[in-house]
Design a protein around this motif. Structure first.
Motif, PDB file in Angstrom:
ATOM      1  N   ALA A 121       0.833  -1.203   0.000  1.00  0.00           N
ATOM      2  CA  ALA A 121       0.000   0.000   0.000  1.00  0.00           C
ATOM      3  C   ALA A 121       0.868   1.255   0.000  1.00  0.00           C
ATOM      4  N   ALA A 122       2.026   1.203   0.691  1.00  0.00           N
ATOM      5  CA  ALA A 122       2.935   2.356   0.743  1.00  0.00           C
ATOM      6  C   ALA A 122       3.536   2.664  -0.620  1.00  0.00           C
ATOM      7  N   MET A 123       3.511   1.715  -1.535  1.00  0.00           N
ATOM      8  CA  MET A 123       4.025   1.919  -2.894  1.00  0.00           C
ATOM      9  C   MET A 123       2.972   2.537  -3.800  1.00  0.00           C
ATOM     10  N   GLY A 124       1.774   2.800  -3.236  1.00  0.00           N
ATOM     11  CA  GLY A 124       0.706   3.402  -4.014  1.00  0.00           C
ATOM     12  C   GLY A 124      -0.147   2.409  -4.762  1.00  0.00           C
ATOM     13  N   ILE A 125      -0.014   1.127  -4.432  1.00  0.00           N
ATOM     14  CA  ILE A 125      -0.785   0.074  -5.099  1.00  0.00           C
ATOM     15  C   ILE A 125      -2.085  -0.163  -4.343  1.00  0.00           C
ATOM     16  N   ASP A 126      -3.186  -0.221  -5.065  1.00  0.00           N
ATOM     17  CA  ASP A 126      -4.504  -0.405  -4.458  1.00  0.00           C
ATOM     18  C   ASP A 126      -4.581  -1.748  -3.745  1.00  0.00           C
ATOM     19  N   GLN A 127      -4.990  -1.724  -2.469  1.00  0.00           N
ATOM     20  CA  GLN A 127      -5.122  -2.935  -1.669  1.00  0.00           C
ATOM     21  C   GLN A 127      -6.580  -3.203  -1.272  1.00  0.00           C
ATOM     22  N   SER A 128      -7.498  -2.634  -2.027  1.00  0.00           N
ATOM     23  CA  SER A 128      -8.916  -2.810  -1.689  1.00  0.00           C
ATOM     24  C   SER A 128      -9.362  -4.255  -1.816  1.00  0.00           C
ATOM     25  N   ALA A 129      -8.679  -5.040  -2.659  1.00  0.00           N
ATOM     26  CA  ALA A 129      -9.016  -6.465  -2.798  1.00  0.00           C
ATOM     27  C   ALA A 129      -8.349  -7.312  -1.727  1.00  0.00           C
ATOM     28  N   GLY A 130      -7.523  -6.670  -0.879  1.00  0.00           N
ATOM     29  CA  GLY A 130      -6.835  -7.409   0.177  1.00  0.00           C
ATOM     30  C   GLY A 130      -5.466  -7.887  -0.278  1.00  0.00           C
ATOM     31  N   ASN A 131      -4.875  -8.728   0.528  1.00  0.00           N
ATOM     32  CA  ASN A 131      -3.553  -9.279   0.223  1.00  0.00           C
ATOM     33  C   ASN A 131      -3.711 -10.427  -0.767  1.00  0.00           C
ATOM     34  N   MET A 132      -3.647 -10.094  -2.055  1.00  0.00           N
ATOM     35  CA  MET A 132      -3.908 -11.097  -3.092  1.00  0.00           C
ATOM     36  C   MET A 132      -2.678 -11.928  -3.453  1.00  0.00           C
ATOM     37  N   GLU A 133      -1.532 -11.587  -2.887  1.00  0.00           N
ATOM     38  CA  GLU A 133      -0.344 -12.382  -3.201  1.00  0.00           C
ATOM     39  C   GLU A 133      -0.551 -13.830  -2.744  1.00  0.00           C
ATOM     40  N   GLY A 134      -0.349 -14.772  -3.650  1.00  0.00           N
ATOM     41  CA  GLY A 134      -0.464 -16.182  -3.326  1.00  0.00           C
ATOM     42  C   GLY A 134      -1.886 -16.707  -3.233  1.00  0.00           C
ATOM     43  N   LYS A 135      -2.870 -15.855  -3.511  1.00  0.00           N
ATOM     44  CA  LYS A 135      -4.268 -16.287  -3.418  1.00  0.00           C
ATOM     45  C   LYS A 135      -4.757 -16.789  -4.774  1.00  0.00           C
ATOM     46  N   GLU A 136      -5.751 -17.654  -4.737  1.00  0.00           N
ATOM     47  CA  GLU A 136      -6.409 -18.138  -5.951  1.00  0.00           C
ATOM     48  C   GLU A 136      -7.343 -17.034  -6.440  1.00  0.00           C
ATOM     49  N   VAL A 137      -7.053 -16.501  -7.648  1.00  0.00           N
ATOM     50  CA  VAL A 137      -7.803 -15.342  -8.139  1.00  0.00           C
ATOM     51  C   VAL A 137      -9.266 -15.671  -8.420  1.00  0.00           C
ATOM     52  N   ARG A 138      -9.574 -16.937  -8.633  1.00  0.00           N
ATOM     53  CA  ARG A 138     -10.979 -17.302  -8.868  1.00  0.00           C
ATOM     54  C   ARG A 138     -11.825 -17.094  -7.624  1.00  0.00           C
ATOM     55  N   PHE A 139     -11.202 -17.224  -6.446  1.00  0.00           N
ATOM     56  CA  PHE A 139     -11.970 -17.217  -5.202  1.00  0.00           C
ATOM     57  C   PHE A 139     -11.734 -15.968  -4.359  1.00  0.00           C
ATOM     58  N   GLY A 140     -10.619 -15.276  -4.546  1.00  0.00           N
ATOM     59  CA  GLY A 140     -10.363 -14.050  -3.807  1.00  0.00           C
ATOM     60  C   GLY A 140      -9.857 -14.279  -2.400  1.00  0.00           C
ATOM     61  N   VAL A 141      -9.659 -13.174  -1.688  1.00  0.00           N
ATOM     62  CA  VAL A 141      -9.033 -13.210  -0.373  1.00  0.00           C
ATOM     63  C   VAL A 141      -9.903 -13.889   0.672  1.00  0.00           C
ATOM     64  N   ASN A 142     -11.178 -13.506   0.761  1.00  0.00           N
ATOM     65  CA  ASN A 142     -12.019 -13.971   1.862  1.00  0.00           C
ATOM     66  C   ASN A 142     -12.221 -15.487   1.849  1.00  0.00           C
ATOM     67  N   TYR A 143     -12.566 -16.032   0.678  1.00  0.00           N
ATOM     68  CA  TYR A 143     -12.783 -17.476   0.589  1.00  0.00           C
ATOM     69  C   TYR A 143     -11.475 -18.244   0.795  1.00  0.00           C
ATOM     70  N   SER A 144     -10.385 -17.727   0.240  1.00  0.00           N
ATOM     71  CA  SER A 144      -9.087 -18.393   0.401  1.00  0.00           C
ATOM     72  C   SER A 144      -8.663 -18.408   1.860  1.00  0.00           C
ATOM     73  N   ALA A 145      -8.828 -17.272   2.541  1.00  0.00           N
ATOM     74  CA  ALA A 145      -8.434 -17.167   3.943  1.00  0.00           C
ATOM     75  C   ALA A 145      -9.310 -18.034   4.835  1.00  0.00           C
ATOM     76  N   PHE A 146     -10.613 -18.045   4.545  1.00  0.00           N
ATOM     77  CA  PHE A 146     -11.532 -18.891   5.314  1.00  0.00           C
ATOM     78  C   PHE A 146     -11.145 -20.364   5.167  1.00  0.00           C
ATOM     79  N   TYR A 147     -10.849 -20.764   3.940  1.00  0.00           N
ATOM     80  CA  TYR A 147     -10.482 -22.160   3.677  1.00  0.00           C
ATOM     81  C   TYR A 147      -9.167 -22.516   4.367  1.00  0.00           C
TER      82      TYR A 147
END
Length: 543
Positions: free
Chosen positions: A287-313
């Motif tokens: 976020a400090a680099m000016g990159i939008d983080q509204s989708a959450g920490n998407m690094e390493g996440k499955e893009v089909r399911f997003g942050v919330n479902y990946s984290a819950f799983y």
């Protein structure tokens, strides 16, 4: 489950002739009740029968059939680690499924071991429940009866149903080799496939977690659509949760089962909420680099399911602990890894199929012993007195579950520091506090029977293969042996009817006390370790 293990009539009684024939071929008398020593000996003996041929088959898989991709045999330490991993229901994979195991190994070794390891866990859990019944001096059942019924009446029927659902959702089930395709860029790519649908159901239902592919449930062939992802969510919790209510039905103590359910659900939610919140907030450095983080920490996440479902799983699978992954745990935020380590260390917030109850039983014995002494009564559980011996065994098992991963992590750190700072070893992709967490996680997940990993560790070496094998054997069989010893000691004692002064173990108050005991024994014991790893990393991100 109550009908199956109690020998009552059920819908699957048509399997009785088959089961009878299996017992006859194996020269087993399923009606013969065993004491705890006989039960444990039978359980351990049959493990040795499975692990040796599995070890040999993995080393020689390159010479066998059902190997269209021509995958070579495993190196001996990797073969040993993989055989022990699936034998202990840990399913720690130091190989990548599509490139490291032939179809024969996937079916004849890994799928088979996932069935029998889950059935062993169920049988051990059932024996503990049976040992808490009022009759003094009786046995705790027959291991072979419990084991076979777990396979034929519970695991296999459910796996067939789930496999059909998965195939309908697009999951492959074929013995054909890799498929050659030409991408949009004009590159020729070999797409791995295979008998996936036969392996994935039992990995979830049996609290196993070993993926057919290296990326596990993030792979579109293990998880084709969102509907199959929902099925994954359900079946990984199905039997561990059902087992808690089985306890209430079998012991005729439904309020006690609801108390356990409340404690376990509270613990599960306290793991899910912080992990989901941490990942939804995103990474402050990005976020400090000016990159939008509204989708959450998407690094390493499955893009089909997003942050919330990946984290819950992720949270669900570190609590069970099936260890199935739909995202890379190495990319999670530091405080998320704290929750992961706590969930695996406790291993009783539903926990593994059968083994989650065994770990909870240890906490239960300790909580009853302390709680009854606080009110000036002699400790007793379900009308059986708890003496010093039972308490010593429960404490020894609890301490060992913490000592083994911490001690092995210390050895790994010593080797890392004294062998060229780790550069010559090639172990860690990230150093510092995160690297320490990575190595600690590998041993905690091994002892807990979870099998997931951070992904930033070069773990296919003789050191990691052998050290994690030791951790997996300890984490698997020490709690089972300890619980059977306690139940065997309690079985020898006369039943004492409850009185007005008896500690009510089915009350909400005791549930809160039990939860506090779990936190004190497991979480606070690792607090200093957390400070050296994930918490130090957290403060480096938030100066």
């Amino acid at each position: 489950m109550k009908r199956v293990y109690n020998g009552d009539k059920s819908l699957l009684d048509f399997l009785h002739p088959l089961e009878k024939e299996i017992f006859k071929i194996c020269s087993v008398n399923p009606e013969k009740s065993m004491d705890w020593k006989q039960y444990l000996l039978a359980l351990l003996t049959i493990q040795a029968v499975w692990v040796i041929p599995a070890f040999i088959a993995l080393m020689l898989q390159g010479k066998f059939f059902l190997n269209p991709a021509r995958i070579p045999g495993m190196e001996w330490s990797l073969a040993l680690n993989s055989a022990i991993s699936f034998l202990t229901s840990t399913n720690l994979q130091h190989y990548s499924g599509e490139t490291g195991a032939s179809y024969l190994s996937q079916i004849g070794v890994f799928t088979f071991l996932q069935f029998v390891s889950a059935a062993t866990s169920l049988a051990a859990g059932v024996a503990i429940v049976r040992g808490l019944t009022a009759e003094a001096g009786t046995g705790i059942g027959n291991f072979f009866y419990d084991f076979l019924k777990s396979c034929t009446r519970i695991l296999l029927p459910l796996s067939v149903i789930v496999a059909i659902i998965f195939m309908a959702g697009g999951m492959p089930m074929t013995f054909k080799g890799p498929h050659q395709i030409i991408t949009l860029q004009g590159d020729t790519v070999a797409v791995a496939k295979g008998p996936v649908a036969s392996m994935v159901p039992i990995k979830e239902l049996g609290s196993n977690g070993g993926g057919f592919f290296g990326t596990n449930d993030a792979h579109p062939f293990e998880n084709p659509v969102f509907a199959t992802f929902v099925v994954h969510f359900i079946i990984v919790l199905l039997l561990p949760m059902a087992f808690i209510f089985f306890i209430g039905y079998y012991l005729n103590r439904k309020k006690f089962a609801w108390m356990l359910f409340g404690v376990m659900t509270a613990g599960l939610l306290l793991l899910i909420i912080p992990i989901v919140k941490q990942e939804a907030r995103g990474n402050p450095k990005i976020a400090a680099m000016g990159i939008d983080q509204s989708a959450g920490n998407m690094e390493g996440k499955e893009v089909r399911f997003g942050v919330n479902y990946s984290a819950f799983y992720c949270a669900e699978n570190v609590a069970i602990p099936a260890g199935t992954m739909a995202s890379v745990h190495d990319s999670y935020m530091p405080l998320s890894s704290v929750a992961m380590l706590i969930g695996m260390q406790v291993d009783a917030f539903f926990g593994g199929l059968g083994t989650g109850w065994i770990n909870m039983f240890m906490y239960l014995v300790i909580a009853v012993f302390i709680g009854t002494l606080m009110i000036g009564r002699s400790p007793e559980l379900f009308g059986k007195k708890i003496s010093t011996k039972e308490m010593q065994v429960a404490v020894a098992v609890s301490v060992l579950q913490i000592f083994v991963p911490v001690a092995l992590a210390a050895i790994a750190c010593f080797v890392y520091v004294n062998k060229g700072g780790g550069d010559t070893l090639g172990w860690l992709s990230n150093k510092g506090p995160h690297g320490f967490t990575t190595m600690l996680y590998e041993f905690v997940t091994s002892v807990a029977g979870n099998g997931s990993n951070f992904g930033g560790l070069g773990n296919n070496t003789v050191f990691w293969n052998l050290s994690t094998s030791l951790a997996m054997l300890s984490g698997r069989f020490v709690p089972i042996a300890g619980a059977l010893i306690i139940v065997g000691l309690m079985k020898q004692k006369k039943f004492i009817p409850a009185s007005l002064g008896t500690l009510q173990t089915d009350s909400p108050t005791f549930g809160v006390f039990l939860f506090a005991i779990i936190i004190i024994l497991s979480v606070l014991s690792l607090f200093v370790i957390f400070m050296a790893g994930p918490i130090a990393e957290y403060f480096s991100l938030h100066p």
